[in-house]
Design a protein around this motif. Structure first.
Motif, PDB file in Angstrom:
ATOM      1  N   VAL A 161      -6.662   5.415  -1.925  1.00 57.69           N
ATOM      2  CA  VAL A 161      -5.601   6.372  -1.657  1.00 57.69           C
ATOM      3  C   VAL A 161      -5.796   7.572  -2.583  1.00 57.69           C
ATOM      4  O   VAL A 161      -6.213   7.414  -3.738  1.00 57.69           O
ATOM      5  CB  VAL A 161      -4.197   5.739  -1.839  1.00 57.69           C
ATOM      6  N   VAL A 165       1.405   7.804  -5.195  1.00 61.35           N
ATOM      7  CA  VAL A 165       2.356   7.390  -4.166  1.00 61.35           C
ATOM      8  C   VAL A 165       3.724   7.142  -4.809  1.00 61.35           C
ATOM      9  O   VAL A 165       3.809   6.734  -5.957  1.00 61.35           O
ATOM     10  CB  VAL A 165       1.880   6.124  -3.422  1.00 61.35           C
ATOM     11  N   LEU A 221      -0.199   9.631   4.773  1.00 61.91           N
ATOM     12  CA  LEU A 221       0.966   8.855   4.331  1.00 61.91           C
ATOM     13  C   LEU A 221       2.272   9.566   4.658  1.00 61.91           C
ATOM     14  O   LEU A 221       3.153   9.696   3.819  1.00 61.91           O
ATOM     15  CB  LEU A 221       0.885   8.579   2.819  1.00 61.91           C
ATOM     16  N   LEU A 225       2.836   4.429   2.365  1.00 58.35           N
ATOM     17  CA  LEU A 225       1.593   3.684   2.194  1.00 58.35           C
ATOM     18  C   LEU A 225       1.596   2.392   2.999  1.00 58.35           C
ATOM     19  O   LEU A 225       0.596   2.048   3.642  1.00 58.35           O
ATOM     20  CB  LEU A 225       1.373   3.388   0.712  1.00 58.35           C
ATOM     21  N   GLU A 276      -0.410  11.918   1.259  1.00 54.20           N
ATOM     22  CA  GLU A 276      -1.740  11.654   0.740  1.00 54.20           C
ATOM     23  C   GLU A 276      -2.570  11.033   1.857  1.00 54.20           C
ATOM     24  O   GLU A 276      -2.082  10.827   2.978  1.00 54.20           O
ATOM     25  CB  GLU A 276      -1.664  10.706  -0.463  1.00 54.20           C
ATOM     26  N   LEU A 278      -4.897   7.703   3.019  1.00 58.11           N
ATOM     27  CA  LEU A 278      -5.393   6.341   2.831  1.00 58.11           C
ATOM     28  C   LEU A 278      -6.665   6.234   3.650  1.00 58.11           C
ATOM     29  O   LEU A 278      -6.675   6.594   4.836  1.00 58.11           O
ATOM     30  CB  LEU A 278      -4.373   5.318   3.320  1.00 58.11           C
TER      31      LEU A 278
END
Length: 315
Positions: A161, A165, A221, A225, A276, A278
């Motif tokens: 990632v 988060v 995201l 997540l 973000e 993943l």
């Protein structure tokens, strides 16, 4: 004074500047006309933000909303490994939208568009009895065999990632309890609030992951997540094992979650709005990932788990 539709369109055209040569007809006609990118696949995405659902005017400024309405769409292109190209902006604004609302919104939207080389080629402006709604449609392009998708992961691929988060959720929780357009004095909380108000789409990272064929699967995201891990695993036909102690949760966000009686890892994994990426990396591409890491200008990339043969999702 409330701003008219005609004046709002004129402001948008003025602030986004002259279009590139591949835009044959842009803002002001019934539809935009653009030349396709040669030898590339076209990538399209759209999203809508609704006042009172996706932002609260008590603690999100018009400039914040202008930035975020574009950022969330750029994040979708990033997750596909696509280069942003053209944007359509549709505004449905409540009565009382004035110059003081319109100008910061447009300036913030145009600034982020320029940052990513995005041409604003049209859209729509209309009045609404409320709430205000902002719809953005983006096109991008990607070369064949370099597109990222959710479905390419395989058992044994590592999960990574970008960034951190849980920060955006922590910022939202703070703002709901302290509704204000001001930024908190505490720098840790201020960073969380900034993450919620103005997410940073990871376009450069997505492009690098695709161009270097590092990632087998990728997802942004927007919904958290945990949702992204489930999304990649389901599309790839795998399970996943994630280490709670491996999640990059900012310390100030973790402290806020603990103060509320929440487990930091669980809260951060469930929270959305981080935007973000993943992504899954096959073991044979780890060296290529290190090359990408050097090109991401200091963006942290944390290994948080692995895709598994067993279908369960375990943290």
């Amino acid at each position: 004074m409330p701003v008219s539709e005609r004046a709002l369109i004129a402001r948008i055209r003025e602030r986004v500047g002259a279009p590139p040569d591949w835009v044959h007809i842009g803002i002001g006609d019934d539809a935009a006309v653009v030349a396709p990118e040669r030898n590339a696949l076209e990538v399209l995405t759209t999203d809508t933000l609704v006042e009172g659902v996706h932002w609260d005017p008590r603690f999100c400024s018009a400039a914040d909303v202008g930035h975020k309405s574009l950022a969330v769409n750029l994040s979708d292109l990033a997750a596909m490994g696509a280069q942003p190209r053209a944007a359509l902006l549709s505004l449905s604004v409540r009565p009382g939208w004035t110059d003081a609302d319109a100008d910061p919104f447009i300036d913030s939207f145009a600034s982020l568009a320029h940052e990513h080389g995005l041409a604003v080629v049209g859209g729509n402006v209309t009045a609404s009895p409320g709430p205000s709604m902002i719809s953005v449609t983006l096109t991008g392009f990607v070369r064949p065999r370099r597109i990222l998708a959710r479905s390419g992961g395989r058992p044994g691929d590592d999960l990574y990632v970008s960034g951190t988060v849980g920060a955006a959720l922590a910022g939202l929780l703070y703002l709901r309890e302290h509704p204000s357009l001001e930024t908190p004095q505490d720098e840790g909380l201020a960073a969380c609030v900034r993450r919620y108000r103005r997410p940073e789409p990871r376009v450069r990272l997505g492009l690098l992951l695709g161009r270097n064929r590092v990632a087998s699967a990728c997802m942004d995201l927007s919904d958290g997540l945990a949702d992204a891990v489930r999304g990649i695993a389901a599309a790839s036909g795998t399970g996943a094992r994630v280490g709670a102690d491996l999640l990059p949760v900012p310390e100030r966000a973790a402290g806020l979650f603990r103060d509320r009686g929440q487990d930091p890892a669980e809260a951060a994994a469930a929270g959305g709005d981080d935007y973000e990426l993943l992504f899954a990396v096959p073991p044979r591409r780890r060296r290529a990932l290190e090359a990408v890491r050097r090109l991401t200008r200091g963006l942290p990339l944390a290994r948080i788990g692995v895709l598994t043969e067993e279908p369960e999702i375990v943290m």
